[in-house]
Design a protein around this motif. Structure first.
Motif, PDB file in Angstrom:
ATOM      1  N   ASP A   1     -13.870 -12.557  45.492  1.00 22.79           N
ATOM      2  CA  ASP A   1     -13.889 -10.983  45.773  1.00 22.79           C
ATOM      3  C   ASP A   1     -13.859 -10.139  44.579  1.00 22.79           C
ATOM      4  O   ASP A   1     -14.691  -8.937  44.638  1.00 22.79           O
ATOM      5  N   SER A   2     -13.598 -10.961  43.296  1.00 25.14           N
ATOM      6  CA  SER A   2     -13.676 -10.108  42.210  1.00 25.14           C
ATOM      7  C   SER A   2     -15.148  -9.821  41.613  1.00 25.14           C
ATOM      8  O   SER A   2     -15.731  -8.766  41.433  1.00 25.14           O
ATOM      9  N   SER A   3     -15.916 -11.045  42.113  1.00 28.47           N
ATOM     10  CA  SER A   3     -17.365 -10.992  41.709  1.00 28.47           C
ATOM     11  C   SER A   3     -18.144 -10.035  42.747  1.00 28.47           C
ATOM     12  O   SER A   3     -18.901  -9.121  42.093  1.00 28.47           O
ATOM     13  N   ALA A   4     -17.873  -9.946  43.812  1.00 19.61           N
ATOM     14  CA  ALA A   4     -18.483  -9.074  44.692  1.00 19.61           C
ATOM     15  C   ALA A   4     -18.301  -7.609  44.502  1.00 19.61           C
ATOM     16  O   ALA A   4     -18.968  -6.771  44.531  1.00 19.61           O
ATOM     17  N   SER A   5     -16.829  -7.433  44.019  1.00 18.35           N
ATOM     18  CA  SER A   5     -16.438  -5.985  43.571  1.00 18.35           C
ATOM     19  C   SER A   5     -17.207  -5.816  42.535  1.00 18.35           C
ATOM     20  O   SER A   5     -17.748  -4.550  42.161  1.00 18.35           O
ATOM     21  N   GLN A   6     -17.315  -6.473  41.452  1.00 23.31           N
ATOM     22  CA  GLN A   6     -18.177  -6.199  40.192  1.00 23.31           C
ATOM     23  C   GLN A   6     -19.578  -6.157  40.452  1.00 23.31           C
ATOM     24  O   GLN A   6     -20.162  -5.246  39.663  1.00 23.31           O
ATOM     25  N   LEU A   7     -20.260  -6.590  41.366  1.00 25.72           N
ATOM     26  CA  LEU A   7     -21.435  -6.500  41.810  1.00 25.72           C
ATOM     27  C   LEU A   7     -21.700  -5.193  42.363  1.00 25.72           C
ATOM     28  O   LEU A   7     -22.658  -4.381  42.054  1.00 25.72           O
ATOM     29  N   HIS A   8     -20.745  -4.912  43.253  1.00 24.56           N
ATOM     30  CA  HIS A   8     -20.905  -3.272  43.743  1.00 24.56           C
ATOM     31  C   HIS A   8     -20.931  -2.286  42.744  1.00 24.56           C
ATOM     32  O   HIS A   8     -21.822  -1.267  42.796  1.00 24.56           O
ATOM     33  N   ARG A   9     -20.011  -2.267  41.891  1.00 27.41           N
ATOM     34  CA  ARG A   9     -19.851  -1.404  40.823  1.00 27.41           C
ATOM     35  C   ARG A   9     -20.937  -1.347  40.006  1.00 27.41           C
ATOM     36  O   ARG A   9     -21.440  -0.454  39.492  1.00 27.41           O
ATOM     37  N   ALA A  10     -21.630  -2.733  39.514  1.00 28.28           N
ATOM     38  CA  ALA A  10     -22.671  -2.808  38.692  1.00 28.28           C
ATOM     39  C   ALA A  10     -23.842  -2.041  39.446  1.00 28.28           C
ATOM     40  O   ALA A  10     -24.632  -1.190  38.609  1.00 28.28           O
ATOM     41  N   LYS A  11     -23.992  -2.318  40.565  1.00 32.84           N
ATOM     42  CA  LYS A  11     -25.298  -1.700  41.342  1.00 32.84           C
ATOM     43  C   LYS A  11     -24.899  -0.064  41.276  1.00 32.84           C
ATOM     44  O   LYS A  11     -25.973   0.673  41.100  1.00 32.84           O
ATOM     45  N   ASN A  12     -23.752   0.286  41.789  1.00 30.88           N
ATOM     46  CA  ASN A  12     -23.607   1.698  41.426  1.00 30.88           C
ATOM     47  C   ASN A  12     -23.731   2.457  40.177  1.00 30.88           C
ATOM     48  O   ASN A  12     -24.343   3.602  40.100  1.00 30.88           O
ATOM     49  N   MET A  13     -23.370   1.704  39.058  1.00 32.52           N
ATOM     50  CA  MET A  13     -23.487   2.109  37.714  1.00 32.52           C
ATOM     51  C   MET A  13     -25.001   2.288  37.410  1.00 32.52           C
ATOM     52  O   MET A  13     -25.371   3.084  36.800  1.00 32.52           O
ATOM     53  N   LEU A  14     -25.514   1.234  37.861  1.00 37.59           N
ATOM     54  CA  LEU A  14     -27.233   1.121  37.432  1.00 37.59           C
ATOM     55  C   LEU A  14     -27.795   2.082  38.143  1.00 37.59           C
ATOM     56  O   LEU A  14     -28.695   2.771  37.670  1.00 37.59           O
ATOM     57  N   ALA A  15     -27.322   2.389  39.249  1.00 38.28           N
ATOM     58  CA  ALA A  15     -28.153   3.161  40.166  1.00 38.28           C
ATOM     59  C   ALA A  15     -27.986   4.706  39.616  1.00 38.28           C
ATOM     60  O   ALA A  15     -28.582   5.654  39.233  1.00 38.28           O
ATOM     61  N   HIS A  16     -26.745   4.907  38.830  1.00 36.25           N
ATOM     62  CA  HIS A  16     -26.329   6.169  38.349  1.00 36.25           C
ATOM     63  C   HIS A  16     -27.385   6.511  36.958  1.00 36.25           C
ATOM     64  O   HIS A  16     -27.854   7.587  36.812  1.00 36.25           O
ATOM     65  N   PHE A  17     -27.310   5.426  36.331  1.00 36.46           N
ATOM     66  CA  PHE A  17     -28.203   5.291  34.924  1.00 36.46           C
ATOM     67  C   PHE A  17     -29.800   5.651  35.501  1.00 36.46           C
ATOM     68  O   PHE A  17     -30.477   6.283  34.806  1.00 36.46           O
ATOM     69  N   ILE A  18     -30.205   4.904  36.599  1.00 31.70           N
ATOM     70  CA  ILE A  18     -31.593   5.227  36.837  1.00 31.70           C
ATOM     71  C   ILE A  18     -31.869   6.697  37.188  1.00 31.70           C
ATOM     72  O   ILE A  18     -32.758   7.265  36.828  1.00 31.70           O
ATOM     73  N   ASN A  19     -31.033   7.160  38.256  1.00 33.41           N
ATOM     74  CA  ASN A  19     -31.250   8.613  38.545  1.00 33.41           C
ATOM     75  C   ASN A  19     -31.045   9.589  37.303  1.00 33.41           C
ATOM     76  O   ASN A  19     -31.505  10.376  37.219  1.00 33.41           O
ATOM     77  N   GLU A  20     -30.224   9.353  36.439  1.00 27.46           N
ATOM     78  CA  GLU A  20     -30.069  10.094  35.131  1.00 27.46           C
ATOM     79  C   GLU A  20     -31.412  10.036  34.579  1.00 27.46           C
ATOM     80  O   GLU A  20     -31.670  10.880  33.774  1.00 27.46           O
ATOM     81  N   TYR A  21     -31.876   8.931  34.463  1.00 23.40           N
ATOM     82  CA  TYR A  21     -33.003   8.620  33.485  1.00 23.40           C
ATOM     83  C   TYR A  21     -34.002   9.413  34.101  1.00 23.40           C
ATOM     84  O   TYR A  21     -35.010  10.197  33.301  1.00 23.40           O
ATOM     85  N   LYS A  22     -34.113   9.289  35.346  1.00 17.68           N
ATOM     86  CA  LYS A  22     -35.431  10.133  36.309  1.00 17.68           C
ATOM     87  C   LYS A  22     -35.121  11.519  36.242  1.00 17.68           C
ATOM     88  O   LYS A  22     -36.264  12.023  36.321  1.00 17.68           O
TER      89      LYS A  22
END
Length: 162
Positions: free
Chosen positions: A137-158
């Protein structure tokens, strides 16, 4: 050994680069990976095209994870507040692989590690949990947070490109 190193050094550097952000540590992990590859090559079993690369990749990933476990400078897993993001994944068509990797490396260590293991290495949450000594469950939670944070970085970059 020279031929094997020449053929796979750049590829394995890229594998380690996704996990290790410090360049000196990356060099150490790569060196340790090749030492293990050279000393354990007799245990390699050919299983078809790509099996040698897969075997060496597994060694490089494991060496990277061992370094991260030994360092433990920062908590590996974070419970970070994330900005609200759109439901759909950001458009990455305009981004080069180099930019994507650079943004991926901005993720906190735990997020980056789980994202790499799940998305790139194809590990299940159960396998990740075993590798990192956490709950699935921690792995799944970390993946979800990682995807959200990466999406934020991508949107910020764009948004800076506009």
């Amino acid at each position: 050994m020279d031929v094997l190193y020449a053929r796979y050094a750049d590829y394995l550097t890229g594998v380690c680069y996704r996990y290790i952000t410090n360049d000196e540590d990356l060099k150490d992990v790569l060196q340790e990976s090749f030492i293990k590859i050279f000393t354990q090559i007799s245990s390699f079993e050919y299983r078809g095209s790509g099996s040698l690369q897969a075997w060496m990749t597994r060694i490089a990933v494991n060496e990277s994870l061992q370094l991260l476990r030994r360092q433990k400078n920062d908590p590996l897993f974070l419970d970070t507040e994330l900005p609200d993001l759109p439901e759909e994944d950001p458009d990455t068509d305009e981004l080069t692989p180099e930019v994507l990797v650079r943004l991926l490396r901005k993720l906190p260590e735990g997020y980056r590690t789980v994202l790499n293991l799940y998305v790139i290495e194809g590990k299940s949450h159960k396998e990740i949990a075993e590798l990192l000594h956490i709950k699935p469950d921690s792995s799944a939670s970390q993946l979800h947070r990682a995807k959200n944070m990466l999406a934020h970085f991508i949107n910020e970059y764009k948004s800076k490109l506009v």
